[in-house]
Scaffold this active site. Structure first.
Site, PDB file in Angstrom:
ATOM      1  N   SER A   1      43.933  39.373  40.164  1.00 29.59           N
ATOM      2  CA  SER A   1      43.615  37.986  40.503  1.00 29.59           C
ATOM      3  C   SER A   1      44.510  37.011  39.749  1.00 29.59           C
ATOM      4  CB  SER A   1      42.142  37.707  40.191  1.00 29.59           C
ATOM      5  OG  SER A   1      41.811  36.362  40.451  1.00 29.59           O
TER       6      SER A   1
ATOM      7  N   PHE B   1      48.081  36.865  41.288  1.00 33.24           N
ATOM      8  CA  PHE B   1      48.195  36.102  42.530  1.00 33.24           C
ATOM      9  C   PHE B   1      47.997  34.607  42.293  1.00 33.24           C
ATOM     10  CE2 PHE B   1      47.703  40.232  44.569  1.00 33.24           C
ATOM     11  CZ  PHE B   1      48.565  40.099  45.652  1.00 33.24           C
ATOM     12  N   HIS B   2      47.135  34.230  41.351  1.00 34.20           N
ATOM     13  CA  HIS B   2      47.014  32.810  41.017  1.00 34.20           C
ATOM     14  C   HIS B   2      48.334  32.263  40.456  1.00 34.20           C
ATOM     15  CE1 HIS B   2      42.643  33.296  41.485  1.00 34.20           C
ATOM     16  NE2 HIS B   2      42.566  31.980  41.457  1.00 34.20           N
ATOM     17  N   GLU B   3      48.974  33.059  39.635  1.00 37.99           N
ATOM     18  CA  GLU B   3      50.258  32.630  39.067  1.00 37.99           C
ATOM     19  C   GLU B   3      51.319  32.490  40.153  1.00 37.99           C
ATOM     20  OE1 GLU B   3      52.961  31.418  36.207  1.00 37.99           O
ATOM     21  OE2 GLU B   3      50.784  31.698  36.014  1.00 37.99           O
ATOM     22  N   LEU B   4      51.349  33.421  41.096  1.00 35.97           N
ATOM     23  CA  LEU B   4      52.342  33.358  42.170  1.00 35.97           C
ATOM     24  C   LEU B   4      52.123  32.119  43.039  1.00 35.97           C
ATOM     25  CD1 LEU B   4      52.560  37.088  43.354  1.00 35.97           C
ATOM     26  CD2 LEU B   4      54.249  35.806  42.032  1.00 35.97           C
TER      27      LEU B   4
END
Length: 508
Positions: free
Chosen positions: A428, A431-434
């Site tokens: 998680s 994907f938040h960083e991306l």
């Protein structure tokens, strides 16, 4: 002493005899008869006014029976009123809590809809005054090209990339069709799916980093790419499991009777899955019988309104606050705290509007148009007493995907429960960083660190819930760390890092 709703025993038999009559409340007709000027205690005008116009002996007899019953009811009601609310009747029979006591509030034993309406009215009034004051002080800050401008034409590579993402589900379908026909081996199927899913996430990242696009456009493309990646993983993983179960059935193994595993790779089911508001693939879904067109129109109107509210708050409140702030880690501590707290309220409004627009309005609109039956896109996460409960309830499509394709596969592989939870948070956080760092062209790991910081918060809120089981301490701690402190801090950090990057580019 335990609080009980049962009445206390009354030992005096005379009181029981007097109050036995009170167990039956007067009916509507009896109350009306009581206050009717034509009614008398002894019921002298019993049947004369009821039976005036009869055409047969049967009708006369029936009307007389009705009149007799009515007269008897009136006599009984008068007798009941004579014994009602006498001084000797007990006025207190049970142990009861006040409506605003904590037991009634948190156990939902008492409705507080009126207080909720009052809060809504006060909230609208207070914020209306703040909006008027802001407009009088700063004027209209929303720019003409807020929704679309000539600079938006620079985002055409992202738009073309968005359209080309449809290639990857088509490739995954071809691989699954070949696997069903047993033209390729299982290791080749797994390898091809790894290549397809990896390319589906790396290709948009490359396009965004190579383009000078707007932040909103980059975030939109990254969110879509992440959704496609999650759907492709679920599609490949589910079909892999269906093949394994089909092979088990062919070998004569007995499966539970309540399990239905139709292994049929069809283009229709794959296409429906890619547009359906879910991340978990299955050949069939529960469907509603028809589409409510009027309901869809009303939800679309709400979506437009709340999207405009978000844009207004961002342009009129958040942008001026952020632009007049300093980097939280480089300026005065008290000043940074003041900026974070001032930003927390409009940021909270935007976040709640975003949740309502996407998880309630948009996903329900999409589900209605596709007749998708399972509308549990979220639970009552606002009542979460721990951070762990919040992450289980606020985003049900992602939670179901994590449980189905990550958490339980880790447990079946022998990984401990704590390590499986940590892996879920790592995925998680990545994907938040991306979704934030790639559109900003900044890799400072602020979003990644923010999600991983949830792990100790899970332990802290679980401890608070165990220690204060009857209070909402964990819920208040969640609201403060997540909405009052965490999100505004991330906004300030990414804004100033983005401004520093643009200043360096301008100087070079």
């Amino acid at each position: 002493m335990a609080i009980s709703d049962e009445p206390q025993p009354v030992r005096n038999s005379s009181i029981l005899n007097q109050t036995s009559v009170l167990r039956r409340r007067p009916s509507a007709t009896s109350v009306n008869g009581l206050f009717d000027s034509s009614a008398t205690v002894d019921g002298e005008s019993s049947g004369e006014e009821l039976v005036k116009d009869s055409s047969s002996d049967e009708s006369v007899s029936g009307d007389q029976n009705i009149a007799a019953n009515t007269e008897q009811n009136r006599v009984n009601d008068i007798s009941t009123i004579k014994f009602a609310y006498r001084p000797s009747v007990p006025a207190h029979r049970r142990i009861k809590e006040s409506p605003l006591s904590s037991d009634n509030i948190f156990r939902q034993l008492q409705s507080h809809a009126g207080l909720f309406n009052l809060c809504i009215v006060v909230l609208v009034a207070v914020n209306s005054r703040l909006i008027i004051e802001n407009l009088m002080k700063y004027g209209w800050l929303i720019k003409t090209g807020f929704w679309f401008s000539s600079k938006s034409l620079r985002d055409w590579p992202l738009f073309m990339c968005c359209l080309s993402l449809a290639i990857f589900p088509l490739a995954a379908f071809v691989v699954e069709k070949l696997a069903q026909q047993k033209r390729i081996s299982e290791p080749i199927v797994v390898l091809l799916h790894i290549i397809i899913t990896t390319t589906a996430i790396l290709y948009p990242i490359f396009v965004i980093l190579r383009s000078d696009s707007a932040f909103v456009s980059g975030v939109t493309l990254m969110l879509l790419a992440c959704i496609v990646w999650l759907k492709l993983v679920s599609y490949a993983h589910t079909n892999y499991d269906l093949r394994a179960l089909t092979n088990s059935i062919e070998k004569g193994e007995v499966l539970p009777n309540n399990m239905d595993y139709p292994y049929d790779v069809s283009f229709k089911s794959m296409t429906y899955f890619m547009v359906a508001p879910t991340l978990c693939y299955q050949p069939r879904y529960p469907r509603t019988p028809f589409i409510r067109k009027g309901w869809v129109f009303r939800q679309l109107v709400k979506l437009i309104i709340f999207t405009g509210v978000m844009g207004f708050i961002i342009e009129q409140y958040i942008n001026p606050i952020v632009q007049n702030s300093q980097h939280p880690f480089k300026g005065d501590l008290l000043y940074a705290i003041e900026r974070v707290l001032k930003l927390s309220v409009p940021n909270l409004y935007v976040w709640l509007c975003m949740f309502y627009c996407f998880f309630h309005l948009w996903l329900n609109i999409l589900a209605e148009l596709l007749r998708f039956g399972d509308r549990e896109f979220y639970k009552d996460w606002w009542n979460a007493r721990t951070v762990e409960e919040y992450w289980r309830m606020w985003n049900m499509p992602v939670h179901k995907w994590m449980i189905r394709h990550l958490y339980f596969p880790c447990l079946r592989s022998g990984i401990p429960k704590g390590a499986a939870v940590l892996i879920a948070f790592l995925v998680s956080a990545l994907f938040h960083e991306l979704c934030i760092a790639v559109p900003c062209h900044i890799f400072k790991l602020w979003a990644f660190s923010g999600i991983m910081f949830q792990v100790p918060l899970v332990l802290i809120t679980n401890y608070l819930q165990n220690k204060f089981s009857n209070l909402m301490v964990g819920n208040m701690f969640f609201w403060f760390t997540f909405c009052i402190l965490g999100q505004p801090m991330c906004v300030l950090l990414y804004y100033h890092d983005l401004m520093n990057r643009e200043n360096k580019l301008d100087q070079s």
